[in-house]
Design a protein around this motif. Structure first.
Motif, short mmCIF file in Angstrom:
data_model
loop_
_atom_site.label_atom_id
_atom_site.label_comp_id
_atom_site.label_asym_id
_atom_site.label_seq_id
_atom_site.Cartn_x
_atom_site.Cartn_y
_atom_site.Cartn_z
N GLU A 45 4.76 -7.91 -1.04
CA GLU A 45 6.15 -8.24 -1.38
C GLU A 45 6.29 -8.54 -2.87
N ALA A 46 5.32 -9.26 -3.43
CA ALA A 46 5.35 -9.57 -4.87
C ALA A 46 5.26 -8.29 -5.70
N VAL A 47 4.45 -7.35 -5.27
CA VAL A 47 4.34 -6.07 -5.99
C VAL A 47 5.67 -5.32 -5.94
N VAL A 48 6.32 -5.32 -4.78
CA VAL A 48 7.62 -4.65 -4.64
C VAL A 48 8.63 -5.30 -5.58
N GLN A 49 8.67 -6.62 -5.61
CA GLN A 49 9.61 -7.32 -6.48
C GLN A 49 9.35 -7.03 -7.95
N SER A 50 8.08 -6.97 -8.34
CA SER A 50 7.78 -6.70 -9.76
C SER A 50 8.11 -5.26 -10.12
N GLU A 51 7.87 -4.31 -9.22
CA GLU A 51 8.24 -2.91 -9.47
C GLU A 51 9.75 -2.77 -9.59
N ALA A 52 10.49 -3.44 -8.71
CA ALA A 52 11.96 -3.39 -8.77
C ALA A 52 12.46 -3.99 -10.08
N ALA A 53 11.85 -5.07 -10.53
CA ALA A 53 12.23 -5.67 -11.81
C ALA A 53 11.95 -4.71 -12.97
N GLU A 93 20.68 7.78 0.16
CA GLU A 93 20.73 7.53 -1.29
C GLU A 93 20.21 6.13 -1.61
N GLU A 94 19.01 5.85 -1.10
CA GLU A 94 18.37 4.55 -1.32
C GLU A 94 16.94 4.75 -1.79
N LEU A 95 16.53 3.88 -2.68
CA LEU A 95 15.13 3.82 -3.08
C LEU A 95 14.45 2.90 -2.08
N VAL A 96 13.33 3.36 -1.50
CA VAL A 96 12.71 2.64 -0.40
C VAL A 96 11.23 2.43 -0.67
N PHE A 97 10.74 1.24 -0.31
CA PHE A 97 9.30 1.00 -0.30
C PHE A 97 8.90 0.78 1.15
N ARG A 98 7.92 1.55 1.61
CA ARG A 98 7.43 1.41 2.99
C ARG A 98 6.15 0.57 2.96
N PHE A 99 6.23 -0.60 3.58
CA PHE A 99 5.11 -1.53 3.62
C PHE A 99 4.02 -1.03 4.57
#
Length: 142
Positions: free
Chosen positions: A34-42, A100-106
């Protein structure tokens, strides 16, 4: 005979402690992902602001794409592209063309979804900055 009981007790104790350790490690892995996803989104949000700032200084047009990764110069290493369906791979980024969404699949299969916003003066999202933004939507489970 007493040694066998002591040995059995030690084995059971180590087994129980190992079980607690495994659960803690799994929870930590989920939090790290989750932290990696948040940092990539930032990082993507910063890239979007850079594109708009560059256009303000040097002129030109903004990209027409609804995929925010077409706007930024660097993409996440595990980005697999624009897809029409959920990929088989896990721990990957992709752009869902239909939604039309950017998605991260955990790794556990649930998906973090982000909507690219391109509006000026909108009050609808806190993620909106200088006319563009990346807003996190509610996660989806499988």
């Amino acid at each position: 005979m007493r040694r066998y009981y002591e040995f059995a007790f030690v084995v059971i104790l180590i087994g129980v402690l190992s079980l607690f350790l495994m659960r803690s490690l799994e929870a930590t892995r989920v939090e790290m992902e989750e932290a990696v996803v948040q940092s990539e989104a930032a990082a993507i949000r910063i890239g979007l602001v850079e594109v708009v700032a560059h256009r303000e200084v040097f002129g030109g047009e903004l990209p027409k794409s609804r995929n925010p990764l077409d706007w930024v110069s660097t993409r996440p290493a595990n980005y697999v592209g624009e897809l029409d369906s959920v990929p088989e791979s896990k721990s990957v980024w992709y752009f869902d063309r239909h939604a039309e969404e950017l998605v991260f699949r955990f790794r556990d299969g649930h998906r973090a979804r982000f909507r690219f916003i391109r509006e000026s003066g909108s009050e609808q999202s806190r993620a909106l900055l200088v006319g563009v933004g990346l807003s996190r939507l509610e996660d989806q489970s499988e």
